[in-house]
Structures are given as structure tokens and as C-alpha cells.
Design an enzyme around this catalytic site. Structure first.
Site, PDB file in Angstrom:
ATOM      1  N   GLU A  18       0.855  -1.191   0.000  1.00  0.00           N
ATOM      2  CA  GLU A  18       0.000   0.000   0.000  1.00  0.00           C
ATOM      3  C   GLU A  18       0.885   1.233   0.000  1.00  0.00           C
ATOM      4  OE1 GLU A  18      -3.484  -0.283   2.255  1.00  0.00           O
ATOM      5  OE2 GLU A  18      -3.376   1.766   2.996  1.00  0.00           O
ATOM      6  N   THR A  49      -3.678   4.939  -1.331  1.00  0.00           N
ATOM      7  CA  THR A  49      -4.596   5.576  -0.392  1.00  0.00           C
ATOM      8  C   THR A  49      -5.198   6.839  -0.992  1.00  0.00           C
ATOM      9  OG1 THR A  49      -2.884   6.908   0.630  1.00  0.00           O
ATOM     10  CG2 THR A  49      -3.270   4.735   1.604  1.00  0.00           C
ATOM     11  N   ARG A 123     -14.349   4.703   5.142  1.00  0.00           N
ATOM     12  CA  ARG A 123     -15.013   5.964   5.481  1.00  0.00           C
ATOM     13  C   ARG A 123     -14.056   7.147   5.499  1.00  0.00           C
ATOM     14  NH1 ARG A 123     -16.800   6.902  11.521  1.00  0.00           N
ATOM     15  NH2 ARG A 123     -14.550   7.275  11.550  1.00  0.00           N
ATOM     16  N   GLY A 124     -12.823   6.948   5.997  1.00  0.00           N
ATOM     17  CA  GLY A 124     -11.929   8.073   6.284  1.00  0.00           C
ATOM     18  C   GLY A 124     -12.178   8.485   7.724  1.00  0.00           C
ATOM     19  N   ALA A 143     -18.841   3.641   5.673  1.00  0.00           N
ATOM     20  CA  ALA A 143     -18.336   2.834   4.547  1.00  0.00           C
ATOM     21  C   ALA A 143     -19.444   1.935   3.994  1.00  0.00           C
ATOM     22  CB  ALA A 143     -17.140   2.011   5.000  1.00  0.00           C
ATOM     23  N   HIS A 182     -12.263  -1.169  15.786  1.00  0.00           N
ATOM     24  CA  HIS A 182     -12.189   0.239  15.389  1.00  0.00           C
ATOM     25  C   HIS A 182     -12.375   1.089  16.645  1.00  0.00           C
ATOM     26  CE1 HIS A 182     -13.619   4.103  13.687  1.00  0.00           C
ATOM     27  NE2 HIS A 182     -12.637   3.840  12.838  1.00  0.00           N
ATOM     28  N   LYS A 198     -21.349  -4.876   5.561  1.00  0.00           N
ATOM     29  CA  LYS A 198     -20.674  -4.412   4.333  1.00  0.00           C
ATOM     30  C   LYS A 198     -20.470  -5.576   3.359  1.00  0.00           C
ATOM     31  CE  LYS A 198     -17.617  -1.929   6.966  1.00  0.00           C
ATOM     32  NZ  LYS A 198     -16.412  -1.125   7.258  1.00  0.00           N
ATOM     33  N   GLN A 209      -6.434  -3.477   9.416  1.00  0.00           N
ATOM     34  CA  GLN A 209      -5.563  -2.453   9.980  1.00  0.00           C
ATOM     35  C   GLN A 209      -4.274  -3.144  10.433  1.00  0.00           C
ATOM     36  OE1 GLN A 209      -4.209   0.276  10.174  1.00  0.00           O
ATOM     37  NE2 GLN A 209      -5.899   1.503  10.984  1.00  0.00           N
ATOM     38  N   GLN A 245       7.804   6.181  16.235  1.00  0.00           N
ATOM     39  CA  GLN A 245       6.591   5.390  15.923  1.00  0.00           C
ATOM     40  C   GLN A 245       6.088   4.562  17.113  1.00  0.00           C
ATOM     41  OE1 GLN A 245       8.117   3.285  12.546  1.00  0.00           O
ATOM     42  NE2 GLN A 245       7.108   4.651  11.077  1.00  0.00           N
TER      43      GLN A 245
HETATM   44  C1  LIG Z   1      -7.120  -1.318   4.985  1.00  0.00           C
HETATM   45  C2  LIG Z   1      -7.417   0.125   5.380  1.00  0.00           C
HETATM   46  C3  LIG Z   1      -7.199   1.128   4.450  1.00  0.00           C
HETATM   47  C4  LIG Z   1      -7.464   2.465   4.781  1.00  0.00           C
HETATM   48  N1  LIG Z   1      -7.241   3.453   3.849  1.00  0.00           N
HETATM   49  C5  LIG Z   1      -7.510   4.749   4.149  1.00  0.00           C
HETATM   50  C6  LIG Z   1      -7.319   5.788   3.183  1.00  0.00           C
HETATM   51  O1  LIG Z   1      -6.905   5.542   2.036  1.00  0.00           O
HETATM   52  N2  LIG Z   1      -7.614   7.071   3.535  1.00  0.00           N
HETATM   53  C7  LIG Z   1      -8.075   7.375   4.800  1.00  0.00           C
HETATM   54  O2  LIG Z   1      -8.331   8.567   5.072  1.00  0.00           O
HETATM   55  N3  LIG Z   1      -8.274   6.418   5.737  1.00  0.00           N
HETATM   56  C8  LIG Z   1      -7.992   5.113   5.433  1.00  0.00           C
HETATM   57  N4  LIG Z   1      -8.200   4.125   6.380  1.00  0.00           N
HETATM   58  C9  LIG Z   1      -8.636   4.520   7.726  1.00  0.00           C
HETATM   59  C10 LIG Z   1     -10.174   4.503   7.855  1.00  0.00           C
HETATM   60  O3  LIG Z   1     -10.743   5.429   6.973  1.00  0.00           O
HETATM   61  C11 LIG Z   1     -10.525   4.853   9.293  1.00  0.00           C
HETATM   62  O4  LIG Z   1     -10.103   3.834  10.164  1.00  0.00           O
HETATM   63  C12 LIG Z   1     -11.977   5.221   9.561  1.00  0.00           C
HETATM   64  O5  LIG Z   1     -12.051   5.794  10.874  1.00  0.00           O
HETATM   65  C13 LIG Z   1     -12.949   4.041   9.535  1.00  0.00           C
HETATM   66  O6  LIG Z   1     -13.111   3.554   8.282  1.00  0.00           O
HETATM   67  P1  LIG Z   1     -14.106   2.311   7.997  1.00  0.00           P
HETATM   68  O7  LIG Z   1     -14.184   2.159   6.544  1.00  0.00           O
HETATM   69  O8  LIG Z   1     -13.746   1.158   8.809  1.00  0.00           O
HETATM   70  O9  LIG Z   1     -15.477   2.966   8.559  1.00  0.00           O
HETATM   71  P2  LIG Z   1     -16.925   2.428   8.862  1.00  0.00           P
HETATM   72  O10 LIG Z   1     -17.175   1.064   8.344  1.00  0.00           O
HETATM   73  O11 LIG Z   1     -17.849   3.510   8.401  1.00  0.00           O
HETATM   74  O12 LIG Z   1     -16.927   2.322  10.452  1.00  0.00           O
HETATM   75  C14 LIG Z   1     -16.627   3.451  11.272  1.00  0.00           C
HETATM   76  C15 LIG Z   1     -17.150   3.179  12.688  1.00  0.00           C
HETATM   77  O13 LIG Z   1     -18.579   3.162  12.688  1.00  0.00           O
HETATM   78  C16 LIG Z   1     -19.112   1.872  12.974  1.00  0.00           C
HETATM   79  N5  LIG Z   1     -20.097   1.631  11.920  1.00  0.00           N
HETATM   80  C17 LIG Z   1     -19.903   1.106  10.693  1.00  0.00           C
HETATM   81  N6  LIG Z   1     -21.027   1.161   9.953  1.00  0.00           N
HETATM   82  C18 LIG Z   1     -21.939   1.776  10.722  1.00  0.00           C
HETATM   83  C19 LIG Z   1     -23.292   2.146  10.506  1.00  0.00           C
HETATM   84  N7  LIG Z   1     -23.898   1.901   9.328  1.00  0.00           N
HETATM   85  N8  LIG Z   1     -23.960   2.758  11.506  1.00  0.00           N
HETATM   86  C20 LIG Z   1     -23.366   3.018  12.704  1.00  0.00           C
HETATM   87  N9  LIG Z   1     -22.056   2.679  12.962  1.00  0.00           N
HETATM   88  C21 LIG Z   1     -21.369   2.074  11.973  1.00  0.00           C
HETATM   89  C22 LIG Z   1     -17.929   0.903  12.944  1.00  0.00           C
HETATM   90  O14 LIG Z   1     -18.055  -0.116  13.907  1.00  0.00           O
HETATM   91  C23 LIG Z   1     -16.745   1.817  13.256  1.00  0.00           C
HETATM   92  O15 LIG Z   1     -16.574   1.984  14.628  1.00  0.00           O
HETATM   93  C24 LIG Z   1      -7.940   2.799   6.086  1.00  0.00           C
HETATM   94  C25 LIG Z   1      -8.153   1.763   7.017  1.00  0.00           C
HETATM   95  C26 LIG Z   1      -7.900   0.436   6.672  1.00  0.00           C
HETATM   96  C27 LIG Z   1      -8.125  -0.642   7.688  1.00  0.00           C
END
Ligand SMILES: Cc1cc2nc3c(=O)[nH]c(=O)nc-3n(C[C@H](O)[C@H](O)[C@H](O)COP(=O)(O)OP(=O)(O)OC[C@H]3O[C@@H](n4cnc5c(N)ncnc54)[C@H](O)[C@@H]3O)c2cc1C
Length: 316
Positions: A18, A49, A123-124, A143, A182, A198, A209, A245
Site C-alpha cells: 500500500e 490511499t 469511510r476516512g 463505509a 475500530h 458491508k 488495519q 513510531q
Molecule cells: C485497509 C485500510 C485502508 C485504509 N485506507 C484509508 C485511506 O486511504 N484514507 C483514509 O483517510 N483512511 C484510510 N483508512 C482509515 C479509515 O478510513 C478509518 O479507520 C476510519 O475511521 C474508519 O473507516 P471504515 O471504513 O472502517 O469505517 P466504517 O465502516 O464507516 O466504520 C466506522 C465506525 O462506525 C461503525 N459503523 C460502521 N457502519 C456503521 C453504521 N452503518 N452505523 C453506525 N455505525 C457504523 C464501525 O463499527 C466503526 O466503529 C484505512 C483503514 C484500513 C483498515
């Protein structure tokens, strides 16, 4: 080719990477050198990313004013380069944060045009800022909403019913997973339930992660399987390379650094921390491969040096 096809057809241990688009002013030659180094290890795919613009807020006599501090372009360009110059599968990350659903649709149309088959939907991090949504525009909050949007495009459903040339896309959708949960989730079980939602909505694989204790990964896989998730779960690893780190990684990514690694890195001379990190990640990688993980995914960002040394010693 889709990530899931790479994983299903693998006849050797797969190592993917990545990278992050360099900040503006970054040099394309350095970037090409980085990709050249990574390509030597025959990755099945490379993730790129994505980031919303960075903003700052000024207090003014008229109230709070929002200014963009830095734009974060590069994902699309890098994907085009990797996919077409290197003939390697690029996996762009697609975000909720900072983008309207309309912008996301345009981005996905561009990706389809470039021949890109894969996206990772995340989600970010929530900055608390909500883009004003004018003229009926909309945004993805989680997400899950983003996965639903991409799955709808895969079924030929775009945001506007009357859109011309609205051909179905066929993106293989990946999502993020959190072996140590998370940080916003009340517990791992709830977090895994959202991961399952999802997958049910159309995501086909999970990339985790980073973690520094394989036990977290194995327990996470068990929790996912118990929740009915059958999709491949690719472990994500980062090589610790600096003493800073030891504290910045837990603060930024909400993951633990086990005491033996933290203590050894803290006691090492600054120039030796990297060797400690490589040794640790090597042991993690060997164990993960022995236990038959679908692939190991390294968070390389902009420096392929440490992972290059690890790969040389792994000798696949
Ligand atoms: C492999 C990987 C790649 C990544 N790449 C990037 C990147 O390119 N750019 C960047 O900015 N960040 C990146 N991230 C970080 C990520 O965006 C953050 O960790 C973010 O805070 C959560 O993203 P998520 O997609 O898991 O969110 P979500 O799935 O939206 O979850 C966020 C939180 O809400 C909860 N949740 C999920 N769905 C719902 C729902 N429908 N209703 C209520 N609660 C819910 C979950 O339990 C979690 O606690 C990456 C993370 C990983 C693991």
C-alpha cells in the site's frame, strides 16, 4: 484482474503493498523509483490511499472561517500509472469523508475508464466537518453507504436514473477490518457486525488495519467467521522503523505495540530501530504465511527500503 481472483488463483505466497500519493511538490521520479522497487517483489496488486483536503479554521470577527490548507490529489494519477505502465492491478481507496456521492460517482467512472477492477471502500477518519450539500447533493456517512453506492453502480444503477451510457461497473470491493476493533466501536462484536453488513452489501474481501501481535489477527478472523463472514481476510502489516513510531502508531492507528517490540526498539540505537522492526515483521510474516493467510499486505507508504530487506530475507 480482481483482487479476489488473485487470492483464489494464488500458487505462491502473495505479498501486496500500500502506498500513499506524495504531498504536492513530490517528485514523480522518486515515485517511479518506489514503484520499480515494489514491482520486483511481484505484488498481485498495489493499493493507493486516498485523502480529503486538509482544512484549518480561523477565528475572524465575522465568525469561524474554513480554509483549505492542503489538497491531497494523486490517487487517480498513480492508479493510472500502476495499472497501465506496470500492467499491475491498482486498488484505489475510495472515501466517504470529504467527498459527495456525486464526486464519488465521477471518480468511479474515471476508474472504470482506466480499466481498474478494484476499489477499497473506507469511510476516512471523521474530522467532524460536513461539506455543505447544495443542489440536492448527498454524502455517504459510513463505509457501508459507500459499499452500497458502488454495488448499485455494479448493478447499473447510477445516482441519476436518466444518465446516458450508465453501463454497469464491475468493481471488486474491499473493506477495512480492525483486529483490535475500530476505536469508535463500543466492542469488537458490534464492529464485526458492521463488517458483516458491508459484506452482505457487496464487499468481497477485508484488509486489516496493521497489528503487531498476530494473536489479534487470528482472533479477529475467528470472530468474523463466527459472525458468518466467509470472505478472505488479508492481514495488514507495518514495519516499525523509527523510535518515534513507538508512540505515534498507537496514537494514530489505535493499535498496541507489544512490550518486547516496544522495549527493544526503545533500547536500540536510533539507526538500529529499523532492524528491530524488520526482524519483528519478518517473524509475523513467516507465521502468517505458515498459517495459510490469503496474502500479506504491507503498509509501505513512501519508503520501500525496509520491506525490500524483509522480502530479501523472506526469500519466497
Ligand atoms: C485497509 C485500510 C485502508 C485504509 N485506507 C484509508 C485511506 O486511504 N484514507 C483514509 O483517510 N483512511 C484510510 N483508512 C482509515 C479509515 O478510513 C478509518 O479507520 C476510519 O475511521 C474508519 O473507516 P471504515 O471504513 O472502517 O469505517 P466504517 O465502516 O464507516 O466504520 C466506522 C465506525 O462506525 C461503525 N459503523 C460502521 N457502519 C456503521 C453504521 N452503518 N452505523 C453506525 N455505525 C457504523 C464501525 O463499527 C466503526 O466503529 C484505512 C483503514 C484500513 C483498515
Amino acid at each position: 484482474m480482481k483482487v479476489t481472483e488473485h487470492l483464489a488463483r494464488a500458487d505462491r505466497p502473495l505479498i501486496s503493498f500500500e502506498i500513499i500519493p506524495p504531498l504536492r511538490g513530490g517528485n514523480v521520479r522518486d515515485l517511479l523509483a518506489l514503484i520499480d522497487q515494489l514491482v520486483e517483489h511481484r505484488p498481485p496488486f498495489i493499493d493507493i490511499t486516498s485523502h480529503p483536503a486538509e482544512v484549518i479554521y480561523d477565528e475572524t470577527p465575522q465568525g469561524i472561517r474554513r480554509r483549505i490548507k492542503r489538497k491531497r490529489p494523486g490517487t487517480l494519477g498513480l492508479c493510472a500509472l500502476i495499472q497501465n505502465k506496470y500492467d499491475l492491478d491498482a486498488v484505489p481507496h475510495v472515501l466517504c469523508q470529504g467527498f459527495t456521492r456525486e464526486e464519488t460517482e465521477d471518480f468511479l467512472i474515471e476508474l472504470k475508464y482506466l480499466g481498474i477492477d478494484n476499489v477499497l471502500a473506507v469511510r476516512g477518519d471523521d474530522s467532524g466537518y460536513r461539506k455543505p450539500l447544495r443542489d440536492g447533493r448527498s454524502a455517504n456517512a459510513y463505509a457501508l453507504d459507500l459499499v452500497e453506492q458502488i454495488a448499485a453502480m455494479n448493478a447499473g444503477r447510477y445516482l441519476e436514473d436518466s444518465l446516458l451510457d450508465a453501463e454497469p461497473t464491475s468493481f471488486c470491493i474491499g473493506i477495512g477490518g480492525y483486529p483490535e476493533k475500530h476505536f469508535e466501536a463500543p466492542n469488537l462484536e458490534t464492529d464485526v457486525r458492521w463488517a458483516r453488513a458491508k459484506i452482505d452489501a457487496g464487499a468481497e474481501y477485508i484488509v486489516t488495519q496493521m497489528f503487531f501481535d498476530n494473536g489479534h489477527y487470528f482472533r479477529y478472523v475467528e470472530s468474523c467467521r463466527a459472525a458468518g463472514i466467509e470472505a478472505p481476510i488479508v492481514p495488514g502489516l507495518k514495519i516499525l522503523t523509527t523510535r518515534k513510531q513507538i508512540t505515534s502508531i498507537p496514537r494514530t492507528f489505535h493499535v498496541d505495540i507489544p512490550p518486547p517490540l516496544a522495549d527493544e526498539a526503545a533500547a536500540a540505537k536510533p539507526e538500529r530501530v529499523r532492524d528491530v522492526g524488520i526482524e519483528w515483521a519478518l517473524a509475523q510474516t513467516r507465521e502468517l504465511l505458515e498459517r495459510g493467510v490469503p496474502a500479506v499486505h504491507f503498509y509501505v507508504m513512501l519508503d520501500a527500503g525496509a520491506v525490500g530487506e524483509l522480502m530479501a530475507r523472506l526469500d519466497l
